[in-house]
Scaffold this motif. Sequence first.
Motif, PDB file in Angstrom:
ATOM      1  N   ALA A   1       0.823  -1.199   0.000  1.00  0.00           N
ATOM      2  CA  ALA A   1       0.000   0.000   0.000  1.00  0.00           C
ATOM      3  C   ALA A   1       0.862   1.256   0.000  1.00  0.00           C
ATOM      4  O   ALA A   1       1.821   1.353   0.779  1.00  0.00           O
ATOM      5  N   PRO A   2       0.545   2.226  -0.861  1.00  0.00           N
ATOM      6  CA  PRO A   2       1.276   3.500  -0.817  1.00  0.00           C
ATOM      7  C   PRO A   2       0.855   4.288   0.419  1.00  0.00           C
ATOM      8  O   PRO A   2      -0.334   4.419   0.722  1.00  0.00           O
ATOM      9  N   VAL A   3       1.817   4.806   1.159  1.00  0.00           N
ATOM     10  CA  VAL A   3       1.536   5.609   2.353  1.00  0.00           C
ATOM     11  C   VAL A   3       2.486   6.794   2.378  1.00  0.00           C
ATOM     12  O   VAL A   3       3.521   6.803   1.704  1.00  0.00           O
ATOM     13  N   SER A   4       2.138   7.818   3.137  1.00  0.00           N
ATOM     14  CA  SER A   4       3.015   8.968   3.268  1.00  0.00           C
ATOM     15  C   SER A   4       4.259   8.588   4.056  1.00  0.00           C
ATOM     16  O   SER A   4       4.229   7.685   4.908  1.00  0.00           O
ATOM     17  N   ALA A   5       5.359   9.228   3.758  1.00  0.00           N
ATOM     18  CA  ALA A   5       6.591   8.955   4.480  1.00  0.00           C
ATOM     19  C   ALA A   5       6.422   9.342   5.947  1.00  0.00           C
ATOM     20  O   ALA A   5       5.759  10.323   6.280  1.00  0.00           O
ATOM     21  N   GLY A   6       7.018   8.538   6.832  1.00  0.00           N
ATOM     22  CA  GLY A   6       6.906   8.803   8.259  1.00  0.00           C
ATOM     23  C   GLY A   6       6.474   7.559   9.019  1.00  0.00           C
ATOM     24  O   GLY A   6       6.472   6.447   8.480  1.00  0.00           O
ATOM     25  N   SER A   7       6.111   7.753  10.276  1.00  0.00           N
ATOM     26  CA  SER A   7       5.708   6.624  11.121  1.00  0.00           C
ATOM     27  C   SER A   7       4.208   6.381  11.006  1.00  0.00           C
ATOM     28  O   SER A   7       3.420   7.315  10.850  1.00  0.00           O
ATOM     29  N   HIS A   8       3.838   5.099  11.081  1.00  0.00           N
ATOM     30  CA  HIS A   8       2.436   4.713  10.954  1.00  0.00           C
ATOM     31  C   HIS A   8       2.119   3.592  11.948  1.00  0.00           C
ATOM     32  O   HIS A   8       2.984   2.771  12.273  1.00  0.00           O
TER      33      HIS A   8
ATOM     34  N   HIS B   1      -1.362  -5.797  16.106  1.00  0.00           N
ATOM     35  CA  HIS B   1      -0.909  -4.411  16.059  1.00  0.00           C
ATOM     36  C   HIS B   1       0.565  -4.350  15.674  1.00  0.00           C
ATOM     37  O   HIS B   1       1.336  -5.281  15.944  1.00  0.00           O
ATOM     38  N   GLY B   2       0.939  -3.261  15.042  1.00  0.00           N
ATOM     39  CA  GLY B   2       2.328  -3.050  14.695  1.00  0.00           C
ATOM     40  C   GLY B   2       2.569  -1.594  14.356  1.00  0.00           C
ATOM     41  O   GLY B   2       1.620  -0.810  14.195  1.00  0.00           O
ATOM     42  N   SER B   3       3.809  -1.210  14.284  1.00  0.00           N
ATOM     43  CA  SER B   3       4.178   0.138  13.887  1.00  0.00           C
ATOM     44  C   SER B   3       5.335   0.051  12.909  1.00  0.00           C
ATOM     45  O   SER B   3       6.129  -0.904  12.937  1.00  0.00           O
ATOM     46  N   VAL B   4       5.436   1.028  12.047  1.00  0.00           N
ATOM     47  CA  VAL B   4       6.461   0.988  11.005  1.00  0.00           C
ATOM     48  C   VAL B   4       6.825   2.418  10.611  1.00  0.00           C
ATOM     49  O   VAL B   4       5.988   3.331  10.692  1.00  0.00           O
ATOM     50  N   VAL B   5       8.064   2.617  10.227  1.00  0.00           N
ATOM     51  CA  VAL B   5       8.527   3.907   9.708  1.00  0.00           C
ATOM     52  C   VAL B   5       8.842   3.722   8.229  1.00  0.00           C
ATOM     53  O   VAL B   5       9.662   2.873   7.860  1.00  0.00           O
TER      54      VAL B   5
ATOM     55  N   SER C   1      10.381   1.002   0.349  1.00  0.00           N
ATOM     56  CA  SER C   1       9.357   0.035   0.766  1.00  0.00           C
ATOM     57  C   SER C   1       9.729  -0.504   2.148  1.00  0.00           C
ATOM     58  O   SER C   1      10.850  -0.988   2.342  1.00  0.00           O
ATOM     59  N   ALA C   2       8.814  -0.390   3.087  1.00  0.00           N
ATOM     60  CA  ALA C   2       9.034  -0.902   4.443  1.00  0.00           C
ATOM     61  C   ALA C   2       8.228  -2.178   4.615  1.00  0.00           C
ATOM     62  O   ALA C   2       7.031  -2.207   4.322  1.00  0.00           O
ATOM     63  N   LYS C   3       8.888  -3.241   5.071  1.00  0.00           N
ATOM     64  CA  LYS C   3       8.224  -4.531   5.239  1.00  0.00           C
ATOM     65  C   LYS C   3       7.784  -4.709   6.692  1.00  0.00           C
ATOM     66  O   LYS C   3       8.513  -4.363   7.617  1.00  0.00           O
ATOM     67  N   LEU C   4       6.605  -5.268   6.858  1.00  0.00           N
ATOM     68  CA  LEU C   4       6.078  -5.527   8.198  1.00  0.00           C
ATOM     69  C   LEU C   4       5.281  -6.827   8.167  1.00  0.00           C
ATOM     70  O   LEU C   4       4.442  -7.025   7.286  1.00  0.00           O
TER      71      LEU C   4
END
Length: 311
Positions: free
Chosen positions: A180-187, A200-204, A210-213
Motif C-alpha cells: 500500500a502506498p503511504v506517506s513517508a513517516g511513522s504509521h 498491532h504493529g508500527s512501522v517507519v 518500501s518498508a516490510k512488516l
Amino acid sequence: MSRALASVVFGAVLGTAVIARADGIGVVVTGDSSLQPQTEAQVEEWLRVRGKTLIAAPLRPDALTALLDCFVIEDLVCARKIVDGEASAPQLLFAKVEGADAGNGQRDVTITAYWFRSGRAPQTARRSCKSCDGHTIVDEAMSSMAGQDAKTGTLSLTSSPAGARVTVDGADVGVTPLDAPVSAGSHTVELTKAGYAPGHGSVVVAEGQSAKLDISMTQDGPQRSLLPYVVGGAGVALLATGIVLYATSETDTGEKYQYRDTKPAGAVIAVVGAAAIGAAAYLMVRGKPTDSAPAVAVLPGAGYVGWAGAF
C-alpha cells in the motif's frame, strides 16, 4: 463564416476544458443521505476558497459504481486504480459521512475522506464529533489532508494468517498480503480477522522506499484448541491403567492352572500414557492450535504411539 466562428468557439471551450482538467478536482460524497448535501457543499466551498477548479461528474456512472464497490470492501488499492484510470480530473476527493442518533435531537457524525492525486498516494483523514452537525470536522479533515506530507513510500504488509483486514492510522487499506502506498513517516497498523485477537504493529516508511512488516495474530481464547487437555487426560488415564496392570500381574508359582500375566501390557500402556502426557505438555507450551496431533493405539499385548498431521 458561422462554421469558422463555431470552430473558434469550440477551440476556446476545449482550451478552457484542458486548463480546468490540469488543476481540477472532482468531489464524490456518499453515506448518510441526510448529511450528504451539506457535506458536499462544505467540501466544495473549502476547495473553491483555496483556488481549486471543481469538475462536475468526474467519473462515469459505471466507474463511480466500481469505486463505491471498492470502498464497500474497504480496498484502497482498488479505489486508487479506478481513480487513476477513469477519473476525468487529476484529483478526486472522496468522502463518506455517517450519522448516528445521539438523543435529544442531536447526532454523532463521522467523516472519512480520501484525497486522490494523480501519480501520488492518497491522503486520508477520519474525524468524528459527538452531538454535532459535522461542520467542524469536515474542515478539520480537509485541512489535515492538505497539510499532510506529499512524500510517499510503500508499506509491504504480510500477516499470519493471511486475509486480515488492515487499517493504517485508522484508515482501511485492504487485506493482507498487500503493498500500500503511504506517506513517508511513522504509521500504526492494526489487523482484524474473525476468530483472532487484533494484531498491532508500527512501522517507519522512508520516502521512495518500501518498508516490510509482518504481524502474527493469535486466536481468541474461546477458539483455542482443547487438544492438549484431551491428550493429557487420556495420557494420565493410560499411565494409571498401565501401572495397575503391571502391579497386579500374577506370577506363575505352579499352584494354579492359569495365571494372569499383565506385566507386558501394563508396561506398554504406561509408556503410551507417558508419551501422551509429554505430547500434551508440548502442545500447552507451544500455546497455539496445530494441524498435527499425537496418534495412540493400544492392541492386545502391544501398543503404538506416534504423531500424525501436516508438517
